[in-house]
Scaffold this motif. Structure first.
Motif, short mmCIF file in Angstrom:
data_model
loop_
_atom_site.label_atom_id
_atom_site.label_comp_id
_atom_site.label_asym_id
_atom_site.label_seq_id
_atom_site.Cartn_x
_atom_site.Cartn_y
_atom_site.Cartn_z
N LEU A 402 5.38 -5.11 -25.15
CA LEU A 402 4.09 -4.43 -24.96
C LEU A 402 3.76 -3.58 -26.18
O LEU A 402 2.60 -3.54 -26.63
N THR A 403 4.76 -2.88 -26.72
CA THR A 403 4.53 -2.03 -27.89
C THR A 403 4.16 -2.87 -29.11
O THR A 403 3.24 -2.54 -29.86
N THR A 404 4.88 -3.99 -29.28
CA THR A 404 4.56 -4.89 -30.39
C THR A 404 3.14 -5.41 -30.28
O THR A 404 2.38 -5.45 -31.26
N TYR A 405 2.77 -5.79 -29.09
CA TYR A 405 1.43 -6.31 -28.84
C TYR A 405 0.38 -5.23 -29.09
O TYR A 405 -0.66 -5.48 -29.74
N ALA A 406 0.64 -4.03 -28.58
CA ALA A 406 -0.34 -2.93 -28.73
C ALA A 406 -0.55 -2.59 -30.21
O ALA A 406 -1.68 -2.31 -30.63
N ARG A 407 0.52 -2.61 -31.01
CA ARG A 407 0.38 -2.33 -32.44
C ARG A 407 -0.44 -3.44 -33.13
O ARG A 407 -1.30 -3.17 -33.97
N LYS A 408 -0.14 -4.68 -32.76
CA LYS A 408 -0.80 -5.81 -33.41
C LYS A 408 -2.30 -5.80 -33.15
O LYS A 408 -3.11 -6.06 -34.05
N TYR A 409 -2.68 -5.50 -31.90
CA TYR A 409 -4.10 -5.58 -31.51
C TYR A 409 -4.73 -4.19 -31.38
O TYR A 409 -5.71 -4.03 -30.66
N GLN A 410 -4.15 -3.23 -32.08
CA GLN A 410 -4.61 -1.83 -31.96
C GLN A 410 -6.11 -1.69 -32.21
O GLN A 410 -6.83 -1.03 -31.47
N SER A 411 -6.58 -2.37 -33.23
CA SER A 411 -8.00 -2.24 -33.58
C SER A 411 -8.90 -2.93 -32.58
O SER A 411 -10.10 -2.64 -32.48
N ARG A 412 -8.35 -3.88 -31.82
CA ARG A 412 -9.17 -4.62 -30.84
C ARG A 412 -9.05 -4.04 -29.43
O ARG A 412 -9.79 -4.45 -28.55
N LEU A 413 -8.08 -3.16 -29.20
CA LEU A 413 -7.93 -2.55 -27.88
C LEU A 413 -8.92 -1.40 -27.76
O LEU A 413 -8.71 -0.32 -28.31
N LYS A 414 -9.98 -1.64 -27.06
CA LYS A 414 -11.02 -0.63 -26.91
C LYS A 414 -11.26 -0.33 -25.44
O LYS A 414 -10.88 -1.09 -24.56
N GLY A 415 -11.92 0.78 -25.19
CA GLY A 415 -12.35 1.12 -23.84
C GLY A 415 -11.19 1.14 -22.88
O GLY A 415 -10.13 1.73 -23.13
N LYS A 416 -11.39 0.48 -21.75
CA LYS A 416 -10.39 0.49 -20.68
C LYS A 416 -9.12 -0.24 -21.06
O LYS A 416 -8.04 0.07 -20.56
N ASN A 417 -9.22 -1.25 -21.93
CA ASN A 417 -8.01 -1.96 -22.34
C ASN A 417 -7.00 -1.01 -22.96
O ASN A 417 -5.81 -1.05 -22.64
N ARG A 418 -7.47 -0.15 -23.88
CA ARG A 418 -6.58 0.80 -24.53
C ARG A 418 -5.92 1.71 -23.49
O ARG A 418 -4.71 1.95 -23.51
N THR A 419 -6.73 2.20 -22.56
CA THR A 419 -6.22 3.12 -21.53
C THR A 419 -5.17 2.45 -20.65
O THR A 419 -4.09 3.00 -20.43
N TYR A 420 -5.49 1.25 -20.18
CA TYR A 420 -4.60 0.61 -19.22
C TYR A 420 -3.33 0.08 -19.87
O TYR A 420 -2.25 0.11 -19.25
N VAL A 421 -3.41 -0.45 -21.08
CA VAL A 421 -2.19 -0.90 -21.76
C VAL A 421 -1.24 0.28 -21.95
O VAL A 421 -0.02 0.17 -21.73
#
Length: 856
Positions: A402-421
């Motif tokens: 999950l951490t690897t994924y969150a770092r990779k897509y950090q710029s694309r995780l917006k709004g609720k996605n960022r919060t819920y991840v």
């Protein structure tokens, strides 16, 4: 109705016990009962189920059709000729419809037979679909496909369904119940659908596909009379005309069993196959990336052809898969269109017992017949389906992914996605930290815990679990993360390209959804493993998860070779069913009663009292006496003898004592003494020898004339599903009673739950309620033990001419309470024993038993 042997269309001349079984089954189906049938293996139980249920079904259809025709007579004031004309037209239409369908199926079957005859010499290779030449990884074009879609929903409820039913596949009914909070009452298919206008069907369920395949082979032996009344056939086709009507059977399976897309099937893991299948159906997917085998509006002709091939003859699950391959149509999805034309549908436990699977298959059980065979472990099966496990190592892997994924897509995780991840990472981390603390504090090996214990991490108390569970379902986070991790492994510079056997995020998601489940019927446990800690949610009460099946179906039949003791089904599975709707039946064996003798053995050949309770069973003196006693029994019993021990641990302990040199006979041991009587084989722990190899070695020893002694374990691979018929099992020895470990956290929780329920349901004075509570707990515990015993000792007698002895070695087998929990067919052959009866008397009885049968 006079239900004689010929009435049931049995392919052979049925025994009296089979007739009794079929008559009782017919009556239960007619009256809409919930019934438990016990009929020993080797008595033709499968054929009795088939003939009894299909005879009722054809009779029911015949009556329903006659009633429908009678209702077409018009109004009371219509002239007689008009009434008769209307009835004849209705009869003709019904007859013609069935006749045309049968002709179509007959033509298909003839084509299949021609193809089969010419297969070796003249069958042309099937045209390969383009997808077969594609790599398994063709869908993995670039990493952008693993980005999460925008997620803005922040409501706890939605007006429409969360997702297609297929996306729920693999989730427990508990989890589905939780998701219903968000779904409201919307669902693609529900049990409440009105199916009154559908023909009644039989849903036959067993544990494994191999058992269902065997059932299909039995079904091939049976020919049933037409479901059309004879008068209707005569009116429509003529007096001397017969209308053959084949049995319409469909075998259902999972994607893992039926997928024909090679690049999806290559994933091997069932969860991965399910997820990839759904990925290939996503809206917006380009045509060349969709599964080419999926039924669509353009494949109606193929689906019709698939139906005809499926119903033209009785086919098992492998045959259904072959039909799909030959036609180039997905058998998993195409099977759904066949259900409405079938009479009997066979399917394994999970597809029937799990609501999400029924929804995925568009199955409604309303007003249909449900028959569950091999049902002795039904309650455990339901609990296992709705339970979930996860380990500390898996949690740590999930955090990393999950951490690897969150770092990779950090710029694309917006709004609720960022919060819920972020919330998912916090929650998984909180659970991992708690399990780590259990490991570091050297807590007991196992114990219970509360969900609140796992949610004590920083900021976790601010997470709304219901919104988070909704997000996990809708966002497909687990699928996206797992897909990206697998994709990243395939890039240059990364190690193995092999897919991990278990996609860990799917495990975590299932467990999280279960953890958020408010069900009071489950408990959380931890188990310390070597270098790891396992967290388990266990369903303690299967009642409510089976209840929707019972309340939807017209009748529910549980059947098995050893269903005793039956009180658990009545008390813990059907407690809400009116007593007038429940019946239980226990039938004897087809063998003559003199072909079986069962004995309890209290004292050994050296006089030791056999007490294999946990506190007393380590006595070396008793274990040595056990060895000498078994040696004496092996001298009296010819050919093969199978001895069952309570556990691998205890068998290991017994073997260690038997291998020690004797103090009275230098150079000798109990094991060497046993081996002089018969070669000794034993079931190893951990599967170091395959079951087939062990059985072959055992069989070979018996064929040489030396006989053999096979030491097995209750609950092991040899205790269920293996037939020790004829010379393979002239004797079955049951050493001790395999009570579950009552000190374990799991069993303490189970018994406490049963006792609490019994106390709440009891009435009267406080002392009486407490006594009822304790009695219920003891019964539940003893019944679990005796079900295992009955499975083992039922391995011996397998057919009409078979004969064997059963010796139960423990003083507790002399108890009337324990003996009452044995199957009726064994109880009737039980030789009365006394606490002082020694081995010598038993050996003499056994010698006489085999001497009468000319065995040596």
């Amino acid at each position: 109705m006079d239900l004689e042997g010929e009435t049931f269309h049995h392919p052979y001349s049925p025994y009296e016990t089979q007739l009794q079984f079929m008559r009782a089954l017919y009556t239960c189906l007619e009256e809409g009962k919930v019934a438990v049938f016990e009929s020993p293996t080797g008595t033709g139980k499968s054929l009795s189920l088939i003939c009894g249920s299909l005879t009722w079904l054809r009779d029911h259809k015949r009556r329903a059709l006659q009633e429908a025709v009678d209702k077409t007579g018009g109004d009371d004031d219509d002239p007689d000729w008009m009434v008769e004309f209307a009835k004849r037209e209705s009869s003709r239409a019904a007859t013609e419809k069935i006749r045309e369908f049968e002709k179509r199926l007959a033509k298909t079957r003839q084509a299949e037979e021609r193809l089969r005859r010419g297969q070796e010499s003249s069958q042309r290779p099937q045209k390969r679909q383009k997808v077969e030449s594609e790599s398994v990884d063709d869908t993995l074009q670039n990493e952008s496909q693993f980005a999460l879609d925008d997620y803005e929903s922040d409501r706890e409820e939605r007006s429409g369904p969360l997702a297609e039913p297929e996306q729920f596949e693999g989730l427990s009914a508990d989890t589905l119940a939780l998701l219903e909070r968000f779904k409201g009452k919307a669902s693609a298919v529900t049990e409440a659908e009105d199916s009154d206008d559908q023909d009644v069907k039989i849903f036959y369920c067993s544990r494994t596909h191999s058992q269902l395949t065997q059932f299909a082979h039995e079904l091939q032996r049976v020919t049933m009379s037409s479901s059309l009344p004879k008068d209707l056939i005569a009116d429509a086709l003529g007096e001397d005309t017969e209308l053959a009507e084949r049995i319409k059977h469909l075998s259902l399976g999972s994607r893992k069993n039926l997928c024909i897309n090679p690049k999806v099937l290559a994933l091997e893991n069932p969860t991965a196959i399910n997820e990839r299948c759904l990925d290939l159906q996503k809206p917006g997917q380009s045509a060349d990336k969709k599964c080419p085998y999926l039924p669509s509006k353009d494949t109606d002709a193929k689906i019709l052809e698939f139906r005809d091939h499926t119903l033209a003859s009785i086919k098992d699950i492998e045959d259904i898969g072959k039909v799909g391959k030959q036609l180039g149509i997905c058998p998993y999805y195409a099977s759904r269109s066949v259900i409405k034309n079938t009479e009997i549908v066979t399917l394994p436990y999970p597809l029937l017992l799990q609501r999400s699977a029924r929804e995925a298959l568009h199955l409604s059980l309303k007003n249909h017949i449900v028959i569950i065979d091999e049902a002795h472990n039904l309650m455990d099966a339901i609990s296992n389906i709705y339970s979930a496990k996860v380990t500390l190592v898996q949690l740590q892997t999930a955090i990393s992914q999950l951490t690897t994924y969150a770092r990779k897509y950090q710029s694309r995780l917006k709004g609720k996605n960022r919060t819920y991840v972020a919330q998912v990472i916090r929650m998984v981390s909180s659970i991992a930290v708690y399990l780590k603390s259990i490991q570091e504090k050297k807590n007991p090996q196992e114990g219970t815990l509360q969900a609140s214990d796992l949610m004590s991490g920083k900021g976790v108390d601010q997470i709304n679990p219901y919104k988070l569970s909704q997000y996990l379902q809708e966002s497909k986070l687990a699928r996206k993360v797992d897909g990206y991790i697998e994709f990243s492994k395939q890039e240059p510079g990364h190690g193995s390209k092999e897919r991990s056997h278990t996609p860990v995020l799917f495990h975590i998601q299932s467990f999280l959804l279960t953890l958020m489940n408010p069900s009071v019927e489950g408990r959380l446990f931890y188990h310390q493993l070597q270098g790891d800690v396992q967290l388990e949610y266990m369903l303690l009460d299967p009642t409510n998860h089976f209840r929707e099946i019972v309340e939807s179906a017209r009748a529910v039949i549980l059947a098995g070779g050893t269903m005793s003791p039956m009180s658990d089904y009545l008390n813990h599975l059907f407690s809400y069913v009116p007593k007038s709707r429940i019946d239980t039946f226990s039938y004897g064996h087809v063998i003559p009663s003199e072909n079986l003798t069962a004995q309890s053995l209290v004292r050994g050949i050296q006089g030791s009292e056999f007490d294999f309770t946990f506190e007393a069973r380590s006595s070396e003196k008793m274990i040595i006496d056990l060895g000498r006693t078994i040696s004496a029994l092996c001298e009296a019993i010819p050919d093969g003898v199978v001895a069952f021990f309570p556990s691998y641990d205890y068998l290991d302990h017994v073997m260690s004592v038997w291998k020690k040199p004797s103090t009275s006979e230098p150079g000798q041991s109990i094991l060497s003494m046993l081996q002089k009587k018969k070669p000794v084989l034993y079931e190893p722990r951990g599967g170091t020898m395959k079951t087939e190899e062990l059985l072959q070695e055992y069989s070979n020893a018996i064929e040489t004339g030396s006989g053999a002694l096979l030491l097995s374990v209750v609950g092991g691979k040899l205790s269920e599903g293996i037939n020790f018929s004829d010379r393979l099992g002239r004797g079955v020895l049951m050493v001790g009673l395999p009570f579950p470990n009552i000190r374990s956290a799991v069993w303490q929780a189970k018994i406490q739950y049963v006792e609490t329920r019994a106390y709440e349901q009891a009435s009267g004075p406080e002392d009486a309620r407490k006594q009822a509570s304790k009695t219920a707990g003891r019964e539940f515990y003893e019944n679990a033990c005796m079900r295992a015993v009955n499975q083992c000792i039922g391995r011996a007698i397998r057919h009409l001419n078979d004969y064997a002895v059963i010796v139960m070695i423990d003083k507790r087998y002399n108890s009337t309470r324990i003996q009452a929990k044995l199957p009726a067919w064994i109880r009737q052959s039980l030789v009365p024993g006394t606490p002082d009866r020694r081995t010598q008397a038993v050996v003499q009885d056994l010698s006489r038993f085999f001497a009468k049968r000319g065995a040596s």
